[in-house]
Write a protein that holds these residues in place. Structure first.
Motif, PDB file in Angstrom:
ATOM      1  N   VAL A 139       0.813  -1.116   0.060  1.00 33.45           N
ATOM      2  CA  VAL A 139      -0.050   0.093   0.056  1.00 33.45           C
ATOM      3  C   VAL A 139       0.888   1.199  -0.026  1.00 33.45           C
ATOM      4  O   VAL A 139       1.835   1.321   1.000  1.00 33.45           O
TER       5      VAL A 139
ATOM      6  N   SER B 211       1.035   5.858  -1.078  1.00 36.37           N
ATOM      7  CA  SER B 211       0.323   6.826  -1.807  1.00 36.37           C
ATOM      8  C   SER B 211       1.386   7.587  -2.794  1.00 36.37           C
ATOM      9  O   SER B 211       2.782   7.555  -2.464  1.00 36.37           O
TER      10      SER B 211
ATOM     11  N   ALA C 274       1.611  11.096  -2.990  1.00 37.85           N
ATOM     12  CA  ALA C 274       2.011  12.338  -2.535  1.00 37.85           C
ATOM     13  C   ALA C 274       1.906  13.202  -3.677  1.00 37.85           C
ATOM     14  O   ALA C 274       2.927  13.910  -3.753  1.00 37.85           O
ATOM     15  N   TYR C 275       0.906  13.390  -4.719  1.00 36.01           N
ATOM     16  CA  TYR C 275       1.165  14.129  -5.995  1.00 36.01           C
ATOM     17  C   TYR C 275       0.047  14.934  -5.986  1.00 36.01           C
ATOM     18  O   TYR C 275       0.013  16.127  -6.396  1.00 36.01           O
TER      19      TYR C 275
ATOM     20  N   GLY D  20      -6.715  10.338  -4.374  1.00 37.67           N
ATOM     21  CA  GLY D  20      -5.791  10.974  -3.294  1.00 37.67           C
ATOM     22  C   GLY D  20      -4.556  10.036  -3.673  1.00 37.67           C
ATOM     23  O   GLY D  20      -3.688  10.441  -2.846  1.00 37.67           O
TER      24      GLY D  20
ATOM     25  N   MET E  81      -3.900   7.040  -3.860  1.00 33.38           N
ATOM     26  CA  MET E  81      -3.686   5.841  -3.349  1.00 33.38           C
ATOM     27  C   MET E  81      -3.575   4.722  -4.101  1.00 33.38           C
ATOM     28  O   MET E  81      -4.163   4.613  -5.150  1.00 33.38           O
TER      29      MET E  81
ATOM     30  N   GLY F 135      -5.415  12.754   0.019  1.00 29.79           N
ATOM     31  CA  GLY F 135      -4.323  13.011  -0.930  1.00 29.79           C
ATOM     32  C   GLY F 135      -3.762  14.332  -0.839  1.00 29.79           C
ATOM     33  O   GLY F 135      -2.553  14.487  -1.014  1.00 29.79           O
TER      34      GLY F 135
ATOM     35  N   SER G  91      -1.410  14.516   2.125  1.00 27.27           N
ATOM     36  CA  SER G  91      -0.222  13.308   1.828  1.00 27.27           C
ATOM     37  C   SER G  91       0.771  14.400   0.992  1.00 27.27           C
ATOM     38  O   SER G  91       1.835  14.065   1.103  1.00 27.27           O
ATOM     39  N   ARG G  92       0.314  14.949  -0.092  1.00 32.37           N
ATOM     40  CA  ARG G  92       1.121  15.922  -0.803  1.00 32.37           C
ATOM     41  C   ARG G  92       2.024  17.008  -0.095  1.00 32.37           C
ATOM     42  O   ARG G  92       3.048  17.144  -0.265  1.00 32.37           O
TER      43      ARG G  92
ATOM     44  N   ASP H 281       4.410  14.944   2.285  1.00 33.84           N
ATOM     45  CA  ASP H 281       5.129  13.991   1.576  1.00 33.84           C
ATOM     46  C   ASP H 281       4.826  12.743   2.042  1.00 33.84           C
ATOM     47  O   ASP H 281       5.843  12.050   2.545  1.00 33.84           O
ATOM     48  N   ILE H 282       3.674  12.442   2.635  1.00 35.95           N
ATOM     49  CA  ILE H 282       3.261  11.139   3.045  1.00 35.95           C
ATOM     50  C   ILE H 282       3.129  10.011   1.949  1.00 35.95           C
ATOM     51  O   ILE H 282       2.146  10.270   1.136  1.00 35.95           O
ATOM     52  N   THR H 283       3.989   9.045   1.966  1.00 35.44           N
ATOM     53  CA  THR H 283       3.770   7.954   0.792  1.00 35.44           C
ATOM     54  C   THR H 283       3.521   6.787   1.505  1.00 35.44           C
ATOM     55  O   THR H 283       3.361   5.863   0.890  1.00 35.44           O
ATOM     56  N   GLY H 284       3.116   6.787   2.701  1.00 36.22           N
ATOM     57  CA  GLY H 284       2.449   5.422   3.497  1.00 36.22           C
ATOM     58  C   GLY H 284       1.036   5.259   3.148  1.00 36.22           C
ATOM     59  O   GLY H 284       0.623   5.950   2.439  1.00 36.22           O
ATOM     60  N   PRO H 285       0.551   4.281   3.791  1.00 33.25           N
ATOM     61  CA  PRO H 285      -0.915   3.961   3.598  1.00 33.25           C
ATOM     62  C   PRO H 285      -1.990   5.145   3.930  1.00 33.25           C
ATOM     63  O   PRO H 285      -1.752   5.800   5.100  1.00 33.25           O
ATOM     64  N   LEU H 286      -3.039   5.290   3.120  1.00 35.37           N
ATOM     65  CA  LEU H 286      -4.169   6.080   3.614  1.00 35.37           C
ATOM     66  C   LEU H 286      -5.336   5.203   3.461  1.00 35.37           C
ATOM     67  O   LEU H 286      -5.689   4.502   2.616  1.00 35.37           O
TER      68      LEU H 286
END
Lengths: 373, 172
Positions: A229, A231, A233-234, A362, A364, B92, B95-96, B99-104
């Motif tokens: 999993v 994301s 982050a974009y 989002g 994901m 999202g 997270s941007r 810069d969170i790229t872990g699970p959401l």
């Protein structure tokens, strides 16, 4: 190391009908299910097309039917201790009915948590009940959470599901977002792809510890050996152009499974210009340029919260049948989409490992790795 | 496993808050952004080792029901409502920003279930911390009816709460 997690049952509903046979005759034959939908007046919208089963099926009934099929196949009984994890946004038709006519009889079904409770009550299963609402990765997230619960020893069995049926609320939203295909077909990875179409999709899968399946004498259909999993982050609605999250989720799945490659990828493959090139870029960087990839959304349509669970079932069938379902609707090469997309019909293959990918608003991304039992 | 609360934030309406670009009409998304930012700003964390779990029984009913009433009235949808139709969108956005790229992950659930999920997610050795967010809007006519049918009590006002949880040192 945690006990293996295996698949011991499934049930599914798509526009092709209920069960595995319609999936084999539709999805695996590469026959798109798109037609003008008659569930509501499509005059206000840019397209009437969707992959919807005939009539006006009720979401709760379809979900319960699929769940009955899954638990029967797995030999679960009322009173068993099993988690029930459902990916859903609830029954949108109840919201439409409330605001159009004031109808409130089944309004509780518009609340996802209530549907998860209702499903668990209907099956008579005792265990945690959860509703996952993260859109197009909701049911893959539910499946991954089932793996977590089993691997942590919290439960031996998890009934994981996802459900979406074509209805007007989301149809109107996707229309307003200009996300629909212009030509009534979904053409993933094709140079002339222009968007997605919605489709019915409900599936229920039973995950179980290998030890529990063995103890109960139940056949394992496949093993779920890895998942990831991540994301992007974009952006809230666009995928990362180089597939940042696809890469991270796929790498996690491979690492968890202790493998370096797979034989087939059931892609997210929405048929939108931006998704398919980004997904291709991500997949190529992890799995190389010769990997076999197909998008079964070319036949089923995009099943939103149901996608992850239905495509999980399709991936199990690919493994058990030794057949890669094709990408339908492919007409034109795109230099940004340069993998083997299985565009010439179903392909027999000796499949040991299949990866199924999903992505959502989002940014994901989920990846689930299945292996032959 | 035990967890340690590294940061906490809560907000209730009415409150003066900056709009979040691209999000309209509903307080749901700005409230999520408020509490998430308050927990994460100035914190030193590794974005690929952080998960976010959001729980809301009814979700963003303001957006959902505004879109539905437009549909019932035969009016054209606002594309911005499409963009913010799920909680994924604000997650999202957050997270941007961080810069969170872990699970959401998002749930339709109560706080009790939220923390049980967060605890389980945090057993993943790939993760160091999890940001939990619970958010609930005061009822509109549809959700008021749904609350009654579920036998649940709606919140009296819009409320959002976030905790940044990390594995306690003895578990690391």
């Amino acid at each position: 190391m945690a006990d293996d997690v295996v698949v011991t049952g499934f049930g599914a509903h798509t526009a092709f009908g209920r069960g595995a046979r319609p999936i084999r005759e539709g999805v695996f034959a590469g026959v798109p299910a798109f037609a003008p939908t008659t569930r509501f007046d499509t005059t206000p919208y840019r397209t009437p097309m969707a992959a919807a089963a005939p009539g006006q099926p009720v979401l709760r009934d379809v979900l319960f039917d699929c769940a009955n099929d899954a638990v029967s196949m797995a030999g679960l009984r009322s009173g068993d201790d099993a988690a029930v994890l459902l990916g859903t946004a609830g029954d949108w038709t109840r919201i439409t009915g409330f605001w159009r006519t004031g109808e409130a009889g089944e309004l509780a079904d518009s609340v996802p948590a209530h549907l998860a409770d209702a499903l668990a009550d209907r099956l008579g299963l005792c265990g945690v009940r959860l509703a996952f609402t993260n859109a197009c990765v909701a049911s893959s997230t539910a499946i991954i959470h089932g793996w977590r619960l089993i691997s942590a020893g919290h439960v031996a069995t998890a009934v994981c599901a996802g459900t979406y049926l074509v209805e007007e609320e989301n149809f109107a939203k996707f229309d307003s977002g200009r996300a629909f295909s212009h030509d009534g077909a979904v053409r993933p990875f094709s140079g002339d792809r222009s968007g997605l179409l919605l489709g019915d999709g409900t599936a229920v899968v039973v995950l179980e510890s290998a030890e529990s399946a063995k103890r109960r004498g139940v056949r394992a259909l496949a093993r779920m050996t890895g998942w990831g999993v991540a994301s992007d982050a974009y952006h809230i609605a666009k995928p990362h152009p180089r597939g940042r999250g696809v890469v991270a989720a796929t790498r996690q799945a491979l690492r968890r499974a202790g493998v370096t490659g797979v034989d087939y990828v059931n892609a997210h493959g929405t048929g939108t210009p931006i998704n398919d090139s980004a997904e291709t870029t991500g997949l190529r960087s992890v799995l190389g340029s010769s990997i076999a990839v197909s998008s079964t959304k070319s036949t089923t349509g995009h099943m939103l919260e149901g996608s992850g669970a239905v495509e999980f079932v399709i991936s199990v069938l690919a493994l058990t049948d030794g057949v890669i379902p094709p990408t339908a609707g492919f007409q034109l090469a795109d230099p940004l989409c340069d993998l083997d997309y299985v565009t010439d019909g179903p392909r027999e293959a000796d499949l040991a490992r299949v990866l199924t990918l999903n992505a959502a608003f989002g940014g994901m991304n989920t990846a689930i790795l299945l292996e032959r039992a | 496993m035990s967890t340690h609360v590294r940061a906490f934030a809560s907000v209730e309406t009415p409150v003066d808050r900056a709009a979040v670009p691209g999000f309209v009409e509903s307080d749901f998304n700005p409230m999520v952004h408020d509490v998430a930012s308050a927990c994460l700003a100035g914190q030193d964390f590794d974005g690929d080792r952080l998960a976010v779990v959001l729980a809301s029984l009814m979700g963003d009913a303001t957006t959902t029901d505004l879109a539905s009433t437009l549909l019932a009235a035969g009016q054209v949808h606002n594309p911005l409502l499409f963009m913010q139709a799920t909680a994924n969108s604000i997650l999202g956005y957050v997270s941007r920003e961080f810069d969170i790229t872990g699970p959401l992950i998002s749930l339709s659930s109560t706080d009790h279930e939220l923390f049980a999920v967060a605890d389980l997610v945090l057993t993943d050795p790939d993760l160091d911390a999890v940001l939990t967010i619970s958010v609930e809007l005061s009822p509109n006519p549809r959700t008021a009816q749904a609350y009654r049918m579920l036998g649940a009590s709606p919140p009296e006002r819009d409320v959002a709460t976030a905790f940044l949880l990390e594995r306690a040192t003895e578990d690391m």
